[in-house]
Motif scaffolding. Structure first.
Motif, PDB file in Angstrom:
ATOM      1  N   ARG A 129      78.840  31.895  33.989  1.00  0.00           N
ATOM      2  CA  ARG A 129      79.498  32.434  32.791  1.00  0.00           C
ATOM      3  C   ARG A 129      80.916  32.879  33.125  1.00  0.00           C
ATOM      4  O   ARG A 129      81.845  32.696  32.331  1.00  0.00           O
ATOM      5  CB  ARG A 129      78.675  33.604  32.229  1.00  0.00           C
ATOM      6  CG  ARG A 129      79.327  34.324  31.054  1.00  0.00           C
ATOM      7  CD  ARG A 129      79.492  33.360  29.874  1.00  0.00           C
ATOM      8  NE  ARG A 129      80.146  33.971  28.743  1.00  0.00           N
ATOM      9  CZ  ARG A 129      79.512  34.541  27.708  1.00  0.00           C
ATOM     10  NH1 ARG A 129      78.194  34.559  27.694  1.00  0.00           N
ATOM     11  NH2 ARG A 129      80.178  35.047  26.711  1.00  0.00           N
ATOM     12  N   TYR A 180      83.021  29.962  33.267  1.00  0.00           N
ATOM     13  CA  TYR A 180      83.234  29.521  31.882  1.00  0.00           C
ATOM     14  C   TYR A 180      84.352  30.334  31.236  1.00  0.00           C
ATOM     15  O   TYR A 180      85.235  29.784  30.579  1.00  0.00           O
ATOM     16  CB  TYR A 180      81.924  29.668  31.107  1.00  0.00           C
ATOM     17  CG  TYR A 180      82.063  29.410  29.619  1.00  0.00           C
ATOM     18  CD1 TYR A 180      81.983  28.118  29.112  1.00  0.00           C
ATOM     19  CD2 TYR A 180      82.266  30.470  28.733  1.00  0.00           C
ATOM     20  CE1 TYR A 180      82.106  27.884  27.749  1.00  0.00           C
ATOM     21  CE2 TYR A 180      82.389  30.246  27.369  1.00  0.00           C
ATOM     22  CZ  TYR A 180      82.313  28.959  26.881  1.00  0.00           C
ATOM     23  OH  TYR A 180      82.442  28.735  25.532  1.00  0.00           O
ATOM     24  N   GLU A 181      84.291  31.651  31.433  1.00  0.00           N
ATOM     25  CA  GLU A 181      85.310  32.520  30.846  1.00  0.00           C
ATOM     26  C   GLU A 181      86.709  32.132  31.315  1.00  0.00           C
ATOM     27  O   GLU A 181      87.683  32.212  30.577  1.00  0.00           O
ATOM     28  CB  GLU A 181      85.039  33.986  31.215  1.00  0.00           C
ATOM     29  CG  GLU A 181      83.720  34.543  30.715  1.00  0.00           C
ATOM     30  CD  GLU A 181      83.762  34.925  29.248  1.00  0.00           C
ATOM     31  OE1 GLU A 181      84.870  35.095  28.721  1.00  0.00           O
ATOM     32  OE2 GLU A 181      82.681  35.032  28.640  1.00  0.00           O
ATOM     33  N   ALA A 231      87.038  28.073  29.722  1.00  0.00           N
ATOM     34  CA  ALA A 231      86.598  27.589  28.410  1.00  0.00           C
ATOM     35  C   ALA A 231      87.784  27.325  27.475  1.00  0.00           C
ATOM     36  O   ALA A 231      87.840  26.298  26.799  1.00  0.00           O
ATOM     37  CB  ALA A 231      85.638  28.587  27.781  1.00  0.00           C
ATOM     38  N   TYR A 240      88.492  20.708  15.580  1.00  0.00           N
ATOM     39  CA  TYR A 240      88.026  21.926  16.233  1.00  0.00           C
ATOM     40  C   TYR A 240      86.550  21.859  16.602  1.00  0.00           C
ATOM     41  O   TYR A 240      86.159  22.215  17.706  1.00  0.00           O
ATOM     42  CB  TYR A 240      88.275  23.134  15.305  1.00  0.00           C
ATOM     43  CG  TYR A 240      88.062  24.459  15.964  1.00  0.00           C
ATOM     44  CD1 TYR A 240      89.083  25.068  16.688  1.00  0.00           C
ATOM     45  CD2 TYR A 240      86.831  25.102  15.886  1.00  0.00           C
ATOM     46  CE1 TYR A 240      88.888  26.290  17.308  1.00  0.00           C
ATOM     47  CE2 TYR A 240      86.621  26.324  16.510  1.00  0.00           C
ATOM     48  CZ  TYR A 240      87.657  26.912  17.220  1.00  0.00           C
ATOM     49  OH  TYR A 240      87.452  28.115  17.841  1.00  0.00           O
ATOM     50  N   LEU A 263      84.768  21.701  20.230  1.00  0.00           N
ATOM     51  CA  LEU A 263      83.772  22.700  20.644  1.00  0.00           C
ATOM     52  C   LEU A 263      82.543  22.002  21.251  1.00  0.00           C
ATOM     53  O   LEU A 263      82.022  22.423  22.295  1.00  0.00           O
ATOM     54  CB  LEU A 263      83.368  23.543  19.422  1.00  0.00           C
ATOM     55  CG  LEU A 263      82.868  24.958  19.676  1.00  0.00           C
ATOM     56  CD1 LEU A 263      83.879  25.783  20.451  1.00  0.00           C
ATOM     57  CD2 LEU A 263      82.528  25.639  18.362  1.00  0.00           C
ATOM     58  N   ALA A 305      81.209  22.210  25.055  1.00  0.00           N
ATOM     59  CA  ALA A 305      79.827  22.538  25.418  1.00  0.00           C
ATOM     60  C   ALA A 305      79.256  21.478  26.355  1.00  0.00           C
ATOM     61  O   ALA A 305      78.597  21.796  27.354  1.00  0.00           O
ATOM     62  CB  ALA A 305      78.969  22.651  24.159  1.00  0.00           C
ATOM     63  N   LEU A 325      70.801  22.625  24.343  1.00  0.00           N
ATOM     64  CA  LEU A 325      71.993  23.319  23.866  1.00  0.00           C
ATOM     65  C   LEU A 325      72.615  22.616  22.651  1.00  0.00           C
ATOM     66  O   LEU A 325      73.725  22.911  22.260  1.00  0.00           O
ATOM     67  CB  LEU A 325      73.020  23.374  25.018  1.00  0.00           C
ATOM     68  CG  LEU A 325      74.147  24.383  24.945  1.00  0.00           C
ATOM     69  CD1 LEU A 325      73.597  25.796  24.915  1.00  0.00           C
ATOM     70  CD2 LEU A 325      75.091  24.213  26.137  1.00  0.00           C
ATOM     71  N   LEU A 338      84.031  30.208  20.982  1.00  0.00           N
ATOM     72  CA  LEU A 338      83.909  29.954  22.423  1.00  0.00           C
ATOM     73  C   LEU A 338      83.049  31.024  23.087  1.00  0.00           C
ATOM     74  O   LEU A 338      82.300  30.744  24.022  1.00  0.00           O
ATOM     75  CB  LEU A 338      85.289  29.900  23.068  1.00  0.00           C
ATOM     76  CG  LEU A 338      86.079  28.612  22.854  1.00  0.00           C
ATOM     77  CD1 LEU A 338      87.419  28.683  23.574  1.00  0.00           C
ATOM     78  CD2 LEU A 338      85.300  27.406  23.338  1.00  0.00           C
ATOM     79  N   THR A 339      83.163  32.252  22.593  1.00  0.00           N
ATOM     80  CA  THR A 339      82.316  33.326  23.131  1.00  0.00           C
ATOM     81  C   THR A 339      80.846  33.039  22.818  1.00  0.00           C
ATOM     82  O   THR A 339      79.973  33.191  23.672  1.00  0.00           O
ATOM     83  CB  THR A 339      82.719  34.682  22.527  1.00  0.00           C
ATOM     84  OG1 THR A 339      84.095  34.916  22.815  1.00  0.00           O
ATOM     85  CG2 THR A 339      81.886  35.815  23.112  1.00  0.00           C
ATOM     86  N   LEU A 391      79.578  30.148  22.265  1.00  0.00           N
ATOM     87  CA  LEU A 391      79.169  29.013  23.099  1.00  0.00           C
ATOM     88  C   LEU A 391      78.857  29.484  24.510  1.00  0.00           C
ATOM     89  O   LEU A 391      77.879  29.045  25.130  1.00  0.00           O
ATOM     90  CB  LEU A 391      80.284  27.957  23.126  1.00  0.00           C
ATOM     91  CG  LEU A 391      80.061  26.780  24.075  1.00  0.00           C
ATOM     92  CD1 LEU A 391      78.780  26.039  23.740  1.00  0.00           C
ATOM     93  CD2 LEU A 391      81.257  25.823  24.023  1.00  0.00           C
ATOM     94  N   GLY A 392      79.669  30.415  25.019  1.00  0.00           N
ATOM     95  CA  GLY A 392      79.415  30.960  26.355  1.00  0.00           C
ATOM     96  C   GLY A 392      78.070  31.661  26.433  1.00  0.00           C
ATOM     97  O   GLY A 392      77.332  31.515  27.400  1.00  0.00           O
TER      98      GLY A 392
END
Lengths: 180, 159
Positions: free
Chosen positions: A19, A22-23, A26, A40, A44, A48, A100, B7-8, B10-11
């Motif tokens: 995570r 990812y932060e 992303a 958009y 997204l 993912a 997911l 995005l959050t 998705l995280g």
């Protein structure tokens, strides 16, 4: 602060470490896909898929960029994008593996134009930068060996690779037109 | 830096999916470990069973090794049920049979380590053909007792 490589190593057994990675990326990965697709939601989904791929293949990550996972992640992002366009359907393999998938009423349809500019970004690099990236990323040479091959020092080779990656990142992340 | 709520979200979803994937993999690993542990126990048993399979030559050698009167008879054995039952024919008749009619006579067989490993029953009065059984099968055929099976037998028995 832990390097990307350290986070990916920890992520073998720790989702929180993944995570954190990812932060860090992303926004940029989404920006990359948004720049290509100008959609958009599609960006997204592609983001993912990119990170789902990264999760599934994290054990195969090899640190070839001084601890940075950027080149690796963007290589995955590029592959996800290209595969989606080639199949005319958003790549969903990794998302399916991780449960997911988010079903959408209208699934974005990939278009050939999403790939515009990908090769141009490489073509815009100087010969030296392109050669350095080729030798470092594709041929997996050490900076010392890269320096010997290109008649320079290891330090100068490292700088050349860094500049090449930075230039690529800037070109690929630059939106082609105004985005929502 | 990440700011977009999408995005959050998705995280969050990605982190949950990653944790679930780890749990699934750990479960699969535990099952694999259990399977390997089972095989570790089972395979030596299988290997032991395979190694305990006896050759026809060993069965043939076991007859004179177990019974004095069968020495020099050069038995030749064939498999009826591998590792369990064999049919043996003597190349030479016993020179000095201990009884006049050998049919139904039972004799133990002894392996190379000089331990009782089974027994045979004569099918003919002259003692030329024998039906031999290895291990527990010899006990079940009432040729040797369970106590006698595995006993040390340094020399061929008489009588």
């Amino acid at each position: 602060m832990q390097s990307d490589a350290q986070l990916l190593s920890a992520a073998r057994s720790d989702p929180h470490a993944f995570r954190e990675l990812y932060e860090r990326y992303a926004g940029r990965v989404h920006g990359f896909h948004l720049g290509r697709t100008r959609d958009y939601e599609a960006a997204l989904d592609l983001t993912a898929e990119t990170f789902a791929h990264a999760w599934l293949s994290r054990a195969r990550f090899e640190d070839r960029a001084s601890g940075s996972a950027g080149p690796w992640l963007f290589a995955i992002a590029r592959n996800v994008l290209v595969t989606s366009v080639r199949r005319n359907r958003l790549e969903r393999f990794a998302r399916e593996r991780l449960d997911l998938l988010e079903e959408r009423a209208v699934e974005p349809e990939p278009e050939e134009r999403w790939l515009e500019g990908l090769d141009e970004a490489l073509a815009a690099l100087s010969d030296g930068e392109l050669e350095a990236l080729q030798l470092r990323i594709v041929d997996e040479l050490s900076y010392e060996e890269l320096g010997r091959r290109t008649g320079t020092t290891a330090g100068a080779a490292r700088v050349r690779v860094h500049r090449g990656l930075t230039a690529l990142r800037q070109r690929l992340l630059k939106p082609k037109e105004a985005l929502r | 830096m990440m700011e977009a709520p999408a995005l959050t979200a998705l995280g969050d979803a990605l982190e949950r999916a990653a944790a679930q994937d780890l749990r699934r993999r750990r479960t699969r690993r535990r099952r694999l470990v259990a399977l390997v542990a089972t095989l570790v126990v089972a395979v030596p048993g299988i290997a032991y069973a395979a190694s305990s399979l006896i050759s026809v030559d060993e069965v043939a050698a076991g007859l004179p090794a177990g019974t004095y009167m069968l020495q020099g008879t050069a038995p030749h054995c064939t498999v009826v049920h591998a590792g369990i039952e064999y049919h043996c024919v003597l190349s030479k008749l016993p020179a000095q049979p201990e009884v006049a009619d050998l049919k139904g006579t039972v004799e133990p067989t002894v392996n190379g380590d000089k331990h009782v490993n089974g027994g045979c029953r004569s099918l003919r009065s002259d003692g030329r053909e024998w039906q031999c059984y290895i291990g527990q099968a010899a006990v079940e055929q009432r040729i040797v007792s369970a106590d006698f099976l595995g006993e040390y037998a340094p020399g061929p028995g008489r009588g």
